[in-house]
Write an enzyme that holds these catalytic residues in place. Structure first.
Site, PDB file in Angstrom:
ATOM      1  N   GLN A  10       4.192  21.920 -41.604  1.00 50.73           N
ATOM      2  CA  GLN A  10       4.754  20.720 -42.234  1.00 50.73           C
ATOM      3  C   GLN A  10       5.374  19.807 -41.176  1.00 50.73           C
ATOM      4  O   GLN A  10       6.210  20.237 -40.388  1.00 50.73           O
ATOM      5  CB  GLN A  10       5.803  21.132 -43.280  1.00 50.73           C
ATOM      6  CG  GLN A  10       6.375  19.974 -44.076  1.00 50.73           C
ATOM      7  CD  GLN A  10       5.345  19.255 -44.942  1.00 50.73           C
ATOM      8  OE1 GLN A  10       4.506  19.873 -45.586  1.00 50.73           O
ATOM      9  NE2 GLN A  10       5.390  17.943 -44.942  1.00 50.73           N
ATOM     10  N   ASP A  54      -5.351  21.079 -42.533  1.00 48.45           N
ATOM     11  CA  ASP A  54      -4.862  19.698 -42.538  1.00 48.45           C
ATOM     12  C   ASP A  54      -5.860  18.748 -41.863  1.00 48.45           C
ATOM     13  O   ASP A  54      -5.780  17.540 -42.009  1.00 48.45           O
ATOM     14  CB  ASP A  54      -3.510  19.602 -41.813  1.00 48.45           C
ATOM     15  CG  ASP A  54      -2.358  19.397 -42.782  1.00 48.45           C
ATOM     16  OD1 ASP A  54      -2.621  18.994 -43.935  1.00 48.45           O
ATOM     17  OD2 ASP A  54      -1.199  19.618 -42.394  1.00 48.45           O
ATOM     18  N   LYS A  82       3.435  22.439 -52.489  1.00 45.22           N
ATOM     19  CA  LYS A  82       2.196  23.062 -52.009  1.00 45.22           C
ATOM     20  C   LYS A  82       2.156  24.545 -52.380  1.00 45.22           C
ATOM     21  O   LYS A  82       1.124  25.065 -52.802  1.00 45.22           O
ATOM     22  CB  LYS A  82       2.072  22.872 -50.490  1.00 45.22           C
ATOM     23  CG  LYS A  82       1.768  21.425 -50.110  1.00 45.22           C
ATOM     24  CD  LYS A  82       2.004  21.123 -48.637  1.00 45.22           C
ATOM     25  CE  LYS A  82       1.808  19.638 -48.367  1.00 45.22           C
ATOM     26  NZ  LYS A  82       2.152  19.249 -46.989  1.00 45.22           N
TER      27      LYS A  82
END
Length: 292
Positions: free
Chosen positions: A97, A120, A53
């Site tokens: 994460q 997200d 990412k």
């Protein structure tokens, strides 16, 4: 034979589009989109994803804010870190994460992320808006959004079609079924408690496989000509590979490619799209800040 949907190529197009938007934001508004990527602990797989990412950010000109925290950080300290990022005007997206260490309540942390920075798309308010007719979430979860983008850019119509989602996870199955519903598909979800799932999958014009079961979906489950998006990433032993394993999807690729009209490979299908959508969400967050 099925037309193979090339996720790598489509994701590369999206990255080019995002890079152009980033350049425009920078030159017109003097704004550089910033994405904070928070990782707790040193899980190998999580580190791999996070590095991917961060590298993707660099490629399109998004500023990556690296927040690497120790495994034993307290929940309170992690919440404080999230609040600090919420308050930082140079950060337009915050990604924590997952999975987090056992002593930290994941739901609590995700709920603390500002809805305006929830790239997200997992904040309960964003999922709630996604579930409601006539409401639009600020962000849509990246993998489901990537699935829809693969369908639309491959010329697959969803409106009025029968769609079956295999799996009901919060990360893929549930949100992708809500997106399909928003796109006017007739949606069924099959899961581990569904008796005779293949009879339901066989009726689908569009299949999204997100069950986490290696090569579970066979050719005789698929309606001829159906579009099949394979979200699964499962490692199976393969002594011929240097690593000793290879990645396969939830779909038996060789078998299903003889029946389906469209099919995504694993790897090289949905995976690259997830990162592409994360970049797009981050830029959208930065643009929203300017408009407001």
């Amino acid at each position: 034979m099925a037309q193979i949907i090339d996720g790598k190529a489509i994701a590369a197009d999206i990255r080019r589009e995002v890079a152009a938007e980033v350049a425009a934001l920078s030159s017109t508004h003097n704004v550089v989109p910033g994405l904070a990527v928070v990782i707790v602990g040193s899980r190998k797989d999580s580190q791999t994803y996070v590095n991917m990412k961060r590298k993707a950010c660099a490629e399109v000109g998004i500023r990556s804010v690296d927040v690497d925290l120790p495994e034993d950080i307290s929940e309170t300290a992690l919440v404080a870190e999230v609040h600090r990022l919420n308050a930082d005007p140079a950060v337009h997206g915050i990604l924590v994460q997952l999975p987090l260490p056992k002593h930290i309540n994941e739901e609590k942390i995700l709920t603390e992320i500002s809805i305006e920075k929830d790239v997200d798309g997992f904040h309960p308010l964003n999922i709630g808006k996604l579930a409601m007719k006539g409401r639009e979430p600020l962000f849509v979860p990246c993998t489901p959004k990537g699935c829809m983008e693969l369908l639309s850019r491959s010329g697959v119509t969803v409106k009025g079609k029968r769609a079956v989602v295999v799996g009901r996870s919060n990360i893929v199955g549930l949100p992708v079924s809500l997106l399909l519903l928003k796109a006017d598909a007739t949606v069924s979800i099959v899961h581990s408690r569904t008796p005779d799932p293949e009879s339901i999958v066989r009726e689908a014009d569009v299949v999204i496989a997100a069950a986490g079961q290696a090569m579970m979906i066979k050719g005789d489950w698929i309606k001829p000509g159906a579009a099949v998006i394979d979200v699964g990433t499962n490692s199976v032993d393969d002594p011929t590979r240097k690593s000793g394993y290879r990645l396969v999807g939830d779909v038996d690729f060789g078998d299903v490619s003889k029946v389906a009209g469209y099919l995504t490979p694993v790897p090289g299908g949905v995976g690259p799209m997830t990162v592409g959508m994360l970049l797009k969400n981050t830029v959208d967050g930065a643009k929203r800040g300017i408009v407001e």
